[in-house]
Enzyme design. Sequence first.
Site, PDB file in Angstrom:
ATOM      1  CB  SER A  12      -0.951  -0.039   1.200  1.00 28.04           C
ATOM      2  OG  SER A  12      -1.891   1.017   1.144  1.00 28.04           O
ATOM      3  CG  HIS A  39      -4.254  -0.954  -0.744  1.00 28.78           C
ATOM      4  ND1 HIS A  39      -4.017  -0.835   0.609  1.00 28.78           N
ATOM      5  CD2 HIS A  39      -4.780  -2.187  -0.915  1.00 28.78           C
ATOM      6  CE1 HIS A  39      -4.375  -1.946   1.218  1.00 28.78           C
ATOM      7  NE2 HIS A  39      -4.836  -2.784   0.322  1.00 28.78           N
ATOM      8  CG  ASP A 131      -6.050  -5.305   2.639  1.00 25.15           C
ATOM      9  OD1 ASP A 131      -6.703  -6.319   2.967  1.00 25.15           O
ATOM     10  OD2 ASP A 131      -5.876  -4.965   1.453  1.00 25.15           O
TER      11      ASP A 131
END
Length: 351
Positions: A12, A39, A131
Amino acid sequence: MPHRDLVVVGASAGGVEVLRSLVAPLPADLPATLLVVLHLPEGGHSALPQILARAGRLQARHPADNDRLRPGQILVAPPNHHLVVRDGIVRLSHGPTENGHRPAIDPLFRTAARWHGPRVIGVILSGTLDDGTAGQLAVAARGGVTVVQDPADAVYPGMPRSVLEHVRVDHVVSAGGLGSLLDRLCREEFDGHGAGSAPPTMREEREEAAVVEIGHSQSPDPPGVPVGLGCPECGGALFELRDEALIRYRCRVGHAWSPETLLAEQSAGLESALWVAVRTLDDRSALCRRAADAARERGHDYVAGRYDRQRAEAEAAAQVLCQALVRAQRGIGDVPPDATPVTLERPAGPA
């Protein structure tokens, strides 16, 4: 003897440079496929395949639905699609977001673990929140190898740190050591009997994100235990999925949340609601001021005084909400009684 031929990577914030460092030393004859989720903002464009192709010797591209896994290539999740694995092929899904993301890391890791077991290497890189933690838990449970970037080496250590807190991790390495480690792990032979059974929640959890046609995921059965919370994405009821190491939440249509991402989303919703309330109180104050001025012009001082009191009440309430917003943005508790009042900058109302 089999070897590990599937590497799944999740990143991310701060992840692009780490991914460049990861792929740079990988040889062209790497006997594995790399699947990458970074992401991305909804509706954004991804130049990550071109960046990774220039950084090393492996081909990198966005896959098409039903592409087969082939060694020596990097497949990057395209914007607004989950990248998942099913029995030697990749599927692109526009299914429900997980942890507020599409593409999300957990669906890729979970499906890779489900279908490829101990042949999987899971890698979590720089990023905020958590995540990828549930996905790494699935990789570990099915006998795969778990790797995380050293949090001290990550620009944003949240994701690696969360994995270390919840999952048995096999390797913790800096960005510069990832490529050589993966090359070695992919060439190691193993007996192929290390696949563990999936955790109960993994067996029970419907794979909404892995469903290409969302209509196929509808089920009369709830996805877990009801907890009386609402889904920030759709407003539906959330159900709790719990195993020994982790808790997560999922609604009937498939939106999934970890506790940290759910709290973050609730905080964002609360801040938005508070700003709406501040704006409404500002409008009320401006309206009361105009009404009071008009009443005075007509010589109705009593009526003007009533409007003045309502304006003062609205301004006082707006100031209380501004203090709440300051606390939310600073991440602190109650402001001490003797603290200097802080007024957040916001558009000025009508004079």
